[in-house]
Design a protein around this motif. Sequence first.
Motif, PDB file in Angstrom:
ATOM      1  N   ASP A  87      44.242  74.264 103.839  1.00  0.00           N
ATOM      2  CA  ASP A  87      43.383  73.567 104.798  1.00  0.00           C
ATOM      3  C   ASP A  87      42.978  74.533 105.909  1.00  0.00           C
ATOM      4  N   GLU A  88      41.736  75.002 105.840  1.00  0.00           N
ATOM      5  CA  GLU A  88      41.255  76.002 106.801  1.00  0.00           C
ATOM      6  C   GLU A  88      41.351  75.494 108.235  1.00  0.00           C
ATOM      7  N   GLU A  89      41.012  74.249 108.462  1.00  0.00           N
ATOM      8  CA  GLU A  89      41.051  73.688 109.823  1.00  0.00           C
ATOM      9  C   GLU A  89      42.480  73.695 110.366  1.00  0.00           C
ATOM     10  N   ALA A  90      43.422  73.194 109.578  1.00  0.00           N
ATOM     11  CA  ALA A  90      44.821  73.174 110.014  1.00  0.00           C
ATOM     12  C   ALA A  90      45.351  74.595 110.181  1.00  0.00           C
ATOM     13  N   ALA A  91      45.029  75.473 109.224  1.00  0.00           N
ATOM     14  CA  ALA A  91      45.521  76.848 109.271  1.00  0.00           C
ATOM     15  C   ALA A  91      44.943  77.628 110.449  1.00  0.00           C
ATOM     16  N   SER A  92      43.729  77.278 110.867  1.00  0.00           N
ATOM     17  CA  SER A  92      43.097  77.987 111.982  1.00  0.00           C
ATOM     18  C   SER A  92      43.834  77.743 113.298  1.00  0.00           C
ATOM     19  N   LYS A  93      44.626  76.693 113.359  1.00  0.00           N
ATOM     20  CA  LYS A  93      45.389  76.370 114.573  1.00  0.00           C
ATOM     21  C   LYS A  93      46.748  77.063 114.608  1.00  0.00           C
ATOM     22  N   THR A  94      47.087  77.818 113.552  1.00  0.00           N
ATOM     23  CA  THR A  94      48.353  78.544 113.513  1.00  0.00           C
ATOM     24  C   THR A  94      48.163  79.954 114.056  1.00  0.00           C
ATOM     25  N   ARG A  95      49.240  80.668 114.203  1.00  0.00           N
ATOM     26  CA  ARG A  95      49.144  82.057 114.669  1.00  0.00           C
ATOM     27  C   ARG A  95      48.420  82.954 113.674  1.00  0.00           C
ATOM     28  N   PHE A  96      48.255  82.470 112.409  1.00  0.00           N
ATOM     29  CA  PHE A  96      47.523  83.247 111.415  1.00  0.00           C
ATOM     30  C   PHE A  96      46.024  83.150 111.620  1.00  0.00           C
ATOM     31  N   GLY A  97      45.564  82.098 112.282  1.00  0.00           N
ATOM     32  CA  GLY A  97      44.144  81.935 112.547  1.00  0.00           C
ATOM     33  C   GLY A  97      43.301  81.593 111.329  1.00  0.00           C
ATOM     34  N   GLY A  98      43.941  81.175 110.263  1.00  0.00           N
ATOM     35  CA  GLY A  98      43.230  80.807 109.043  1.00  0.00           C
ATOM     36  C   GLY A  98      44.186  80.763 107.868  1.00  0.00           C
ATOM     37  N   ARG A  99      43.649  80.403 106.723  1.00  0.00           N
ATOM     38  CA  ARG A  99      44.461  80.273 105.517  1.00  0.00           C
ATOM     39  C   ARG A  99      45.092  81.601 105.115  1.00  0.00           C
TER      40      ARG A  99
END
Length: 161
Positions: free
Chosen positions: A71-83
């Motif tokens: 999930d790109e949207e959810a992953a973008s909110k992590t320290r990784f900034g994306g999938r």
Amino acid sequence: MAGGDKVGGGEVRLRELSRIYSEAGGELKEFEKFRGEFEVGARITYEKRLTEADVVLFGLVSGDLNPVHFDEEAASKTRFGGRVVHGMLTTSLVSAAVARIPGTVVLLEDGFRYTAPVRIGDTVRVEGVISEREKNRYRIEVRCWVGERVVAEGYVKILIW
């Protein structure tokens, strides 16, 4: 293909699944054994581009459907900034590398530390060096690279018949 064209007693055709995987964007690699003697100091390498197909299939097979991988949207909110690619998918390429050592290779133990994210489309290069040997048991120190960056490092212990 290793093991002929059938898997699971003939119920699943490896060639058909390979075709589907390839059409979905997966990168098929021919299975070839390394040549030469494998003593302490010997080196192994292997590389593969990790695709969307790899991430989806690994998630389905492993059951790891963590949104950071899908999930790109959810992953973008992590320290990784994306999938990102699954860490275990990245280090599974170590298994592909050691399987190419001459003989029948059995993985006995592994330990990895993940140092940087891998993105879909990255090419991961595995580099290993045999650091110990006792009879037919070996320890191999490994690093996984994307470009000039180490993304995982650790070891495997294998048995070779």
